[in-house]
Motif scaffolding. Sequence first.
Motif, PDB file in Angstrom:
ATOM      1  N   THR A   1      32.527   7.325  74.725  1.00  0.00           N
ATOM      2  CA  THR A   1      32.847   6.211  75.612  1.00  0.00           C
ATOM      3  C   THR A   1      32.093   4.957  75.180  1.00  0.00           C
ATOM      4  O   THR A   1      32.649   3.862  75.151  1.00  0.00           O
ATOM      5  CB  THR A   1      32.447   6.559  77.058  1.00  0.00           C
TER       6      THR A   1
ATOM      7  N   ILE B   1      36.417  16.423  81.262  1.00  0.00           N
ATOM      8  CA  ILE B   1      35.967  15.051  81.009  1.00  0.00           C
ATOM      9  C   ILE B   1      34.476  15.029  80.697  1.00  0.00           C
ATOM     10  O   ILE B   1      34.033  14.368  79.761  1.00  0.00           O
ATOM     11  CB  ILE B   1      36.281  14.152  82.227  1.00  0.00           C
TER      12      ILE B   1
ATOM     13  N   VAL C   1      33.123  15.761  77.130  1.00  0.00           N
ATOM     14  CA  VAL C   1      33.215  14.776  76.046  1.00  0.00           C
ATOM     15  C   VAL C   1      31.919  13.963  76.042  1.00  0.00           C
ATOM     16  O   VAL C   1      31.557  13.373  77.056  1.00  0.00           O
ATOM     17  CB  VAL C   1      34.432  13.850  76.236  1.00  0.00           C
TER      18      VAL C   1
ATOM     19  N   VAL D   1      38.840   9.712  75.878  1.00  0.00           N
ATOM     20  CA  VAL D   1      38.199  10.821  76.598  1.00  0.00           C
ATOM     21  C   VAL D   1      39.183  11.952  76.913  1.00  0.00           C
ATOM     22  O   VAL D   1      38.956  13.106  76.535  1.00  0.00           O
ATOM     23  CB  VAL D   1      37.521  10.313  77.896  1.00  0.00           C
TER      24      VAL D   1
END
Lengths: 310, 265
Positions: free
Chosen positions: A187, A179, A182, A205
């Motif tokens: 986001t 996670i 990314v 994500v």
Amino acid sequence: MNPSHSVSPHRLRVEDLTVVPPRHIGLWVATALVLALLAMLFWAVGTNAAFDWPAVGKYLFHRSILRGVLNTLLLTVTIMVFATIIGTVMAIMRLSPSRILRTFANAYIWFFRGAPALIQLIFWFNLAIIMPQITLSLPGIGTLFSARTNDVMTPFLTAVVALSLHEAGYMAEIIRAGITSVPAGQTEAASTLGMARGRILRRIVLPQAMRFIVPPTGNEAINLMKATSLVSVIAVDDLLYSAQTIYARTFETIPLLIVVAFWYLAMVTIMSIGQHFLELHFNRSDSGGGGGGFRAALRQAFSLSRGRRA
Amino acid sequence: MTTDREQDFHVPENTMVYARGVRKSFGKVEVLKGVDLKVPTGSVACIIGPSGSGKSTFLRCINHLEDISGGLLLVEDKFVGYDLVDGRLHVVRPAELCRRRADIGMVFQNFNLFGHMTALENLMEAPIQVRGQSRAEARERGMALLERVGLAHKADAWPRQLSGGQQQRVAIARALAMDPKLLLFDEPTSALDPELVGEVLAVMRDLAQSGITMIVVTHEIGFAREVGDQLIFMDGGVVEEAGDPREMLRDARSERTRAFLSHVL
Ligand SMILES: Nc1ncnc2c1ncn2[C@@H]1O[C@H](COP(=O)(O)OP(=O)(O)OP(=O)(O)O)[C@@H](O)[C@H]1O
Ligand SMILES: [Mg+2]
């Protein structure tokens, strides 16, 4: 003496220059040695009666061996599914703004990843000593459920609980690393389009984190499958336990261990192939060509791997 | 009982973005020190200023990517991240914040295209997920927008396969797919090779003509002069000077503005 120095320059023509490949005598010697060793190994294994190849053939597809294979697979898949779910929750908690959630997740990972799997397994197997009765009751409603711990915690369930919690510690770290790999801009861009937190995680994500999650998860799954042989200590009839039950009776220890090794290797091979295709799928935005989903990735698999090596 | 409404702040009519005394601190550091600004609906405002003057921060406050520490910041007479009830600001629920953000598009310096989706899929994602459009509808609209930015032939390309200029044009189309009433640009051409700047500016020029409200943080003075209705010079966390771009570029009132312009012109 260097021969090129003895040739006068004006007699050298550029077109006549050729490259002489260097001789690797060491390489030849090493290759010959390895081949000789292999021959000796095959000779020893083939002629030593203790290996008892006919017995290997007899047990390879024996009913209880096949049931053991099935149980090992079932155990691996179930544990992996639970470990991934718990691991994802822990990973998200570790990244949460709440200090308490973060600390809890850290403590979970520290404990369940740190304590040896075998010890956790035996602990859960002996749960009845701490908690003879499992009772679920709500204030005001009364007892919803009550049973003897030893009736509920079958060896199989014990194995699933213990190894899922253990494996989840590893999965949490893998998923968290995925996670965080990314970029935050992804986001941010999704939020400016009005997407909600949960949806951003699921749609933006996690799919991009997968390319970092799949390779270590494949290794974990393979490690876990081999580690499930630990459950033979609490009498779950997995592959190893099934073989042990037979050779305890017949004393054909070596042939049965060969059978066990054969099935583990077969399952690991199949898992590695599956992992390869998953990686192709999640790396497809790196490869040429348009998006075509999983089937296109399957089709491309072989031509691609050849192309890369060239 | 009094019921205060945003209208009571006497925001002029037809104002898309209205800022009065906007403050923003990161920890102890105050980055915005009272920004005053008015962007009329349908106009193009260009923000210039030295690095670290708070241009990006202000832009990100408009769509509530950052919350503000004080002051008034309204988009179409409403707070983006808060509801004003009886003189008190209540933080809006996440779902409502998403709904309001969906109407405010943003284009980033480094594009931020979704790397695991093709150009067309990038355009279809939010209309399907947020607006509930059907795939067919979103595809048709997405293709039309790619056509508009001159990239219909790249619909199935992955972001990695596109040049910077092409990626930025896709990113603009992605923002347009949500039919925003306001578009924010944070240095949209700063990450581009010089020969690719023109194609992105051409798309933005075309957009400005379409009547959408735009706020553009940029170093492209030529663009500001040509399409800007308003030029805003920010320095040290405040708006130092704002006005007609052509007038300001010819003859700025503030000494600091003149000094900055002499460097970039
Ligand atoms: N998330 C953050 N945390 C702490 N400080 C920040 C944060 N974001 C920005 N800042 C600081 O706020 C100040 C203004 O930053 P901002 O990015 O708004 O400037 P800018 O005018 O956009 O500059 P540039 O032209 O370089 O993009 C800088 O000093 C920066 O270090
Ligand atoms: Mg900036």
